[in-house]
Design an enzyme around this catalytic site. Structure first.
Site, short mmCIF file in Angstrom:
data_model
loop_
_atom_site.label_atom_id
_atom_site.label_comp_id
_atom_site.label_asym_id
_atom_site.label_seq_id
_atom_site.Cartn_x
_atom_site.Cartn_y
_atom_site.Cartn_z
N ARG A 21 -1.56 3.11 -14.49
CA ARG A 21 -0.63 1.88 -14.18
C ARG A 21 0.63 2.81 -14.54
NH1 ARG A 21 -4.01 -1.84 -12.48
NH2 ARG A 21 -2.33 -2.17 -9.75
N ARG A 25 4.31 -1.17 -10.55
CA ARG A 25 4.69 -2.10 -11.03
C ARG A 25 5.71 -2.89 -12.23
NH1 ARG A 25 -1.01 -3.59 -14.82
NH2 ARG A 25 -1.66 -4.29 -12.58
N ARG A 34 9.22 -0.83 -3.22
CA ARG A 34 8.10 -2.29 -2.77
C ARG A 34 8.56 -3.65 -2.05
NH1 ARG A 34 3.88 -4.25 -1.22
NH2 ARG A 34 2.41 -5.27 -2.68
N ASP A 71 -4.73 3.38 -4.38
CA ASP A 71 -5.44 2.69 -4.92
C ASP A 71 -7.13 2.95 -5.66
OD1 ASP A 71 -4.62 -0.21 -6.14
OD2 ASP A 71 -6.56 0.06 -5.40
N TYR A 146 -15.46 -6.06 -5.98
CA TYR A 146 -14.85 -5.81 -4.91
C TYR A 146 -14.92 -6.36 -3.29
CZ TYR A 146 -11.25 -5.19 -8.77
OH TYR A 146 -10.32 -5.30 -9.91
O1 CP3 Z 1 -1.79 4.42 -12.37
C1 CP3 Z 1 -0.39 4.29 -11.20
O2 CP3 Z 1 0.62 3.02 -10.94
C2 CP3 Z 1 -1.32 5.40 -10.15
C3 CP3 Z 1 -1.39 3.43 -8.90
C4 CP3 Z 1 -3.17 3.02 -9.45
C5 CP3 Z 1 -3.22 1.20 -8.29
N1 CP3 Z 1 -3.98 1.04 -8.50
C6 CP3 Z 1 -1.53 1.30 -7.81
C7 CP3 Z 1 -1.47 -0.29 -8.12
C8 CP3 Z 1 -3.95 2.89 -9.56
C9 CP3 Z 1 -4.59 3.91 -11.16
C10 CP3 Z 1 -4.28 2.05 -9.61
C11 CP3 Z 1 -6.28 1.40 -10.43
C12 CP3 Z 1 -6.71 0.37 -9.81
N2 CP3 Z 1 -6.37 -0.03 -8.54
C13 CP3 Z 1 -7.25 -0.36 -11.38
C14 CP3 Z 1 -8.39 0.63 -11.63
C15 CP3 Z 1 -7.15 0.45 -13.69
C16 CP3 Z 1 -7.27 -1.29 -13.35
O3 CP3 Z 1 -5.70 -1.71 -13.70
O4 CP3 Z 1 -8.26 -1.61 -14.24
C17 CP3 Z 1 -7.97 -1.62 -9.78
C18 CP3 Z 1 -8.97 -2.75 -10.76
C19 CP3 Z 1 -7.59 -1.55 -8.98
C20 CP3 Z 1 -7.98 -3.19 -8.15
C21 CP3 Z 1 -6.09 -3.61 -8.00
N3 CP3 Z 1 -5.18 -2.90 -6.70
C22 CP3 Z 1 -5.83 -4.78 -8.23
C23 CP3 Z 1 -6.34 -5.48 -9.08
C24 CP3 Z 1 -4.20 -5.24 -7.50
C25 CP3 Z 1 -3.69 -6.40 -7.76
C26 CP3 Z 1 -2.36 -6.32 -9.08
C27 CP3 Z 1 -2.41 -5.19 -10.02
O5 CP3 Z 1 -1.04 -3.97 -9.73
O6 CP3 Z 1 -3.22 -5.12 -10.73
C28 CP3 Z 1 -3.69 -3.52 -6.88
C29 CP3 Z 1 -2.87 -3.67 -6.27
C30 CP3 Z 1 -1.29 -2.54 -6.79
N4 CP3 Z 1 -2.48 -1.11 -6.83
C31 CP3 Z 1 -0.51 -2.28 -7.45
C32 CP3 Z 1 -0.07 -0.71 -7.43
C33 CP3 Z 1 0.74 -0.72 -8.35
C34 CP3 Z 1 0.65 -3.71 -7.23
C35 CP3 Z 1 1.18 -3.12 -5.94
C36 CP3 Z 1 1.85 -4.39 -6.05
O7 CP3 Z 1 3.05 -4.47 -5.97
O8 CP3 Z 1 1.88 -6.03 -5.58
#
Ligand code: CP3
Length: 334
Positions: A21, A25, A34, A71, A146
């Site tokens: 991540r 974020r 964003r 994602d 999910y």
């Molecule tokens: O590493 C990186 O930043 C690259 C992009 C990336 C995202 N998600 C962008 C994202 C990666 C590798 C992920 C993986 C991901 N997504 C996982 C596995 C890793 C982990 O954290 O366990 C999971 C379970 C998800 C599912 C997901 N996506 C959730 C639960 C959420 C909401 C809250 C959060 O941020 O975890 C997302 C949204 C998400 N995916 C954001 C980002 C940058 C946040 C979006 C926002 O700005 O609201």
């Protein structure tokens, strides 16, 4: 060859750092983009912006690898299950319908994900040749959690759903494996050179189901990556001492440990596999001294072994980028 691949393939002892991540974020330059793009799925489908976000942490910190901004839930999206990201609530998926799920096909699936592949192509052209571009997927079980809406809260799943639907789960996992391999294949063709599999909710699987819900699906995908000649890192988060069985059965090139895994235990019990990560992302919210003390634990434990520096879960949204900068400098100078 990138230093990440030197470590994963040739077991070279050298330094390499990236963070789960890392893109998105917490970076102000991400938050700006964003705020102008309220629909998260559409942002992931915007190849130019996705590439720009992917490169933001590379520009800021000169990290050794980039992970494509996308994602894990782009896969259910491409399988026609509606995905929404609600503010302060996380992802929300439309109710799962098996018949609709089974109506999907490879061609339409890839078509919907083309912008992701385009983002990888654009990024690969802009990224330094010495750096890896990491593609990723969610493991079948984590996606299923999910898709089935089976999560009650951060630590529990609805076992009633799981127990009532065992046959359906096995069928869906099997189909997901095929789609995920297809997704990996297209990410490789677009220019990705390392794969990471996130099994973020592996720790919620009942012990008796670990083999069929976690080890077997991860194994099949790892085998696929090996056949393609691309290094693969697994992250079966939260499975405790089962990391050992996972490692022996799945045999990935790299294994990301979560922050509950003791690095010394990992060194003893995950032999033969490159270890990545481990540091609790919450440590980055503490003082510099506390950060350095915790980093030392990992670097000392893995001294003389091939080790990829990373975290034990994703970077937290409240992380101060200056702390990340200091952490990287400390690691590189150590
Ligand atoms: O590493 C990186 O930043 C690259 C992009 C990336 C995202 N998600 C962008 C994202 C990666 C590798 C992920 C993986 C991901 N997504 C996982 C596995 C890793 C982990 O954290 O366990 C999971 C379970 C998800 C599912 C997901 N996506 C959730 C639960 C959420 C909401 C809250 C959060 O941020 O975890 C997302 C949204 C998400 N995916 C954001 C980002 C940058 C946040 C979006 C926002 O700005 O609201």
């Amino acid at each position: 060859m990138s230093n990440l691949k030197e470590i994963l393939i040739n077991k070279k002892i050298c330094k390499s750092v990236w963070f789960m991540r890392q893109a998105g974020r917490y970076l102000p330059e991400f938050k700006k983009i964003r705020s102008q793009n309220q629909n998260f799925i559409n942002l992931c489908l915007n190849s130019e912006l996705s590439s720009e976000i992917t490169l933001q942490p590379i520009k800021r910190f000169n990290l050794d690898s980039a992970i494509i901004f996308s994602d894990i839930l782009m896969v259910p999206y491409a399988l026609n299950q509606k995905v929404e990201f609600l503010k302060n609530h996380g992802p929300k998926l439309e109710n799962f319908n098996l018949n609709n799920f089974l109506k999907n096909n490879d061609i339409d699936f890839i078509e919907k994900l083309k912008p992701v592949y385009k983002a990888i192509e654009i990024t690969r052209k802009k990224l330094d040749k010495e750096k890896s571009l990491i593609s990723f997927i969610g493991a079948p079980w984590t996606l299923l959690i999910y898709m089935f809406g089976a999560k009650l809260n951060k630590k529990e799943i609805d076992l009633k759903i799981i127990n009532k639907k065992k046959n359906e789960i096995v069928l869906v996992l099997e189909k997901l494996i095929n789609y995920l391999c297809l997704h990996i294949d297209n990410q490789i063709k677009a220019g990705a050179d390392v794969v990471q599999i996130f099994d973020s909710w592996a720790g919620l699987i009942p012990q008796e189901d670990l083999n069929s819900f976690c080890y077997v699906p991860n194994f099949k995908i790892v085998e696929f990556c090996k056949k393609k000649g691309i290094p693969v890192i697994c992250f079966p988060r939260g499975i405790g001492e089962n990391y050992e069985d996972f490692n022996n059965l799945v045999k990935p090139d790299g294994i990301n440990i979560d922050y509950n895994v003791d690095p010394k235990w990992a060194k003893q019990n995950l032999k033969g596999t490159v270890i990545q990560g481990g540091l609790d992302p919450k440590i980055l919210l503490l003082s510099d001294e506390e950060i350095y003390n915790n980093v030392r634990k990992y670097l000392d434990a893995f001294k003389g072994l091939p080790y990829v520096f990373n975290l034990g879960h994703g970077m937290l949204p409240e992380t101060n980028p200056e702390k990340v900068d200091k952490l990287i400098k400390f690691y590189r100078d150590y």
